[in-house]
Design an enzyme around this catalytic site. Structure first.
Site, short mmCIF file in Angstrom:
data_model
loop_
_atom_site.label_atom_id
_atom_site.label_comp_id
_atom_site.label_asym_id
_atom_site.label_seq_id
_atom_site.Cartn_x
_atom_site.Cartn_y
_atom_site.Cartn_z
N THR A 66 -1.98 22.90 38.45
CA THR A 66 -1.39 21.61 38.11
C THR A 66 -1.01 20.89 39.40
OG1 THR A 66 0.93 22.27 38.06
CG2 THR A 66 -0.39 22.75 36.08
N GLU A 90 -1.82 21.79 25.74
CA GLU A 90 -0.83 21.87 26.82
C GLU A 90 0.34 20.98 26.44
OE1 GLU A 90 -0.25 21.31 31.65
OE2 GLU A 90 -1.94 20.32 30.66
N ASP A 128 10.35 21.63 32.34
CA ASP A 128 11.69 21.39 32.86
C ASP A 128 12.54 22.64 32.65
OD1 ASP A 128 14.32 20.51 33.37
OD2 ASP A 128 13.85 18.48 32.69
#
Length: 237
Positions: A199, A44, A125
């Site tokens: 998450t 990840e 992002d």
């Protein structure tokens, strides 16, 4: 991104060599040896506080996981979550999890060609300004890096709450000649999809009623052949 970390954080990380890798470049081409087995390796990139990678390691013990981030404080928080995920079983060090401190720009210095089977990009992002497009983790320059380290069964699993990043990414995957599948514009439209580990950001966004976008991208030739075979069988019935 600015994080307020605890005092002595680097010293704390240095004492967790069983879980934390502060100089991951030394294991390029040797990650399987570090784990001590030949299980598939999933990574990840941009793991944040580590909820996803920690839970994935516990739920999927036939896979080795590496969580990557560039901030000491996030590595520290992820180390706590990684250990907590296994604590109920009396396990202090997750046997199939490592946390690597590194900049994703340098993936080719940390992973050998074909060393990784799957990459997770979760709520990266979005870098919404056009002049920052090259910083997006689904930009073609990153896709080229990922393609180099993924093996014949390689895939990219991507999740985001950003519509603009999702649109950009779908186009980037397509332009790069990659096959996409399991595309969802609202992953939890029928309630929480228990199939997928969430998450921290995902939990927050779902509670706010924000749609989660997700897709899987097939990179490796073996994975692509398997995908085409499955589709052929499905539509020939």
């Amino acid at each position: 991104m600015r994080l307020r970390g605890r005092k002595g954080i680097r010293e704390s990380l240095e004492q967790q060599s069983d879980l934390v890798i502060l100089e991951p470049g030394q294991y390029k081409g040797k990650w399987a040896s570090l784990f001590g087995n030949d299980k598939p390796i999933h990574v990840e990139f941009g793991m944040g506080k580590g909820q996803f990678i920690s839970q994935m390691s516990y739920r999927n013990q036939d896979v080795n996981f590496i969580g990557v981030d560039m901030y000491d404080e996030l590595i520290r928080r992820a180390s706590e979550k990684g250990r907590n995920a296994w604590a109920a079983d009396g396990v202090t060090t997750p046997p199939n999890l490592k946390l690597a401190l590194m900049n994703i720009e340098n993936v080719e210095d940390v992973f050998e060609s074909g060393e990784i089977e799957r990459i997770y990009l979760n709520f990266s992002d979005p870098w919404p300004k056009n002049r920052h497009a090259r910083r997006r983790l689904t930009h073609p320059r990153f896709l080229e890096k990922y393609s180099a380290i993924l093996n014949e069964r390689g895939q990219i699993h991507f999740k985001t709450d950003s519509v603009t990043l999702f649109e950009f990414s779908l186009n980037a995957f397509s332009d790069f000649g990659l096959q996409m599948t399991n595309i969802s514009l609202d992953l939890h439209r029928d309630g929480l999809n228990e199939e997928f580990v969430m998450t921290e950001y995902e939990t927050k966004f779902v509670n706010q009623g924000i749609n989660i976008h997700r897709c899987e991208v097939i990179v490796g030739q073996e994975a692509l052949s398997e995908y085409k075979k499955e589709r052929l069988e499905k539509y020939s019935k």
